[in-house]
Design an enzyme around this catalytic site. Sequence first.
Site, PDB file in Angstrom:
ATOM      1  N   GLY A 207       5.364   6.826  -4.607  1.00  0.00           N
ATOM      2  CA  GLY A 207       5.395   6.364  -6.001  1.00  0.00           C
ATOM      3  C   GLY A 207       4.092   5.732  -6.415  1.00  0.00           C
ATOM      4  N   ASN A 208       4.101   5.050  -7.530  1.00  0.00           N
ATOM      5  CA  ASN A 208       2.884   4.359  -7.987  1.00  0.00           C
ATOM      6  C   ASN A 208       3.287   3.056  -8.671  1.00  0.00           C
ATOM      7  OD1 ASN A 208       3.150   4.815 -10.973  1.00  0.00           O
ATOM      8  ND2 ASN A 208       3.231   6.930 -10.230  1.00  0.00           N
ATOM      9  N   ARG A 209       2.301   2.329  -9.145  1.00  0.00           N
ATOM     10  CA  ARG A 209       2.544   0.964  -9.629  1.00  0.00           C
ATOM     11  C   ARG A 209       2.925   0.863 -11.097  1.00  0.00           C
ATOM     12  NH1 ARG A 209      -0.082  -2.656  -5.906  1.00  0.00           N
ATOM     13  NH2 ARG A 209      -1.406  -1.486  -4.498  1.00  0.00           N
TER      14      ARG A 209
END
Length: 399
Positions: A207-209
């Site tokens: 995933g990412n932030r």
Amino acid sequence: MFPRGRKLLLGVSGGISAYKSCELLRRLQDQGFIVDVVPTAASLNFVGKATWEALSGRKVITDLWSDVESVPHISMAKENDLILIAPTTADLLAKLASGRADDLLTNIVLASNAPKIIVPAMHPEMWLNPATSANVSILRDRGFVVIEPDQGRMTGLDVGVGRYPDLSKIFSEIQAKLQNNSDLAGRRIIVTAGGTREPIDPVRYIGNRSSGKQGFALALAAATRGANVHLISANADLPEIDGVEVTKIETATELLSVLEAEFPKCDALIMSAAVADARVSNYSQNKIKKNDFETMDLTKNPDILARIAEIKKSGQIVVGFAAETDSKSENLVKLGTEKLRSKSLDLMYVNNVTDGAIFGSDSTQGVIIDSNEKNIDIPEISKDTLSDILLDQLVSKLG
Ligand code: PMT
């Protein structure tokens, strides 16, 4: 969360012209308003609660003693940006002028600080009666806008002043009071927000932030300007925006399939979601044990904007976002321009996310790159303000 200046309470009192407020309600919705209808008991003789619920798509409360635990007369007084009462009978004018509060609508009016627009409609004798004139001037002195009724045919054979006015008169008073911008009314805008997640096993993902704050700010700003907004939210944990349709997705593949179905129906797509560029080639049904976790085979995800470019029709506008980690402004512009061209975009916002900056923050900083090469440097501003600047650019491209 409600779009600013778009939440309106429509009071309806017991006159034959109550049926005209059904059309008024529809037109308000076309302008992007979220409308709560509060009919008086007498008005239900003309138009029933079921009609208002079906047309507004919202629950309709008709008396003070329903939903007591939520104190609806106070919450509705606070939530609404404007109170519009159409039609307003002579009796209701008298009650409002004397500050009475003996039903739900009059309680809300007394408890609300929002601007109030009154649309009287009655027989000429009642409208011209000195008692009614005195009530109207009391209300005007207190800041209520009282719209002059039209001249014409009444029920029966009477002709004179007292008719429910043309809707355009009501709309120009609403516009004057709210001073809201309706430049996206009638437009369908898709906004993607958040970050996609690609599952590895039942407990882990790539995933990412992204928090979704930027996408939600864009959706709220577009709804505030009257657009019909469809927000596609990837794993964002943020409060819903009233009046905005939401589809929740998890992965890039799901995002692509929703967009393939929805993009042909929209005027513009704003792609602020951070999309994972790859997913695991072999998803494991069971949690992968620590010792089996040395390497992972990845498969590239589809480039969603490239796919959108293939199905884009003339007149549709696509806005991309780019998260880069290069602090030099000229490099940001170069990288953004390359992405804008390679993905056939009309506008691109490039932000510098070095050290995780901008993700999860309420502010942003970057450059808006225009396909016409009129770039705009964005100093540190709130994500809400950036949304309005981007929408200004979008509106001028939509024409
Ligand atoms: O959500 P917040 O916490 O508020 O943070 C905001 C943000 C940093 C996420 C936002 O401002 C932002 O930059 N979003 C885009 C991030 C991104 O995916 O950038 P990119 O350079 O990887 O992609 C460029 C564009 O292509 C983006 O519009 C992206 O949606 C799109 N894309 C990316 C990959 C892919 N497979 N398909 C795509 O269409």
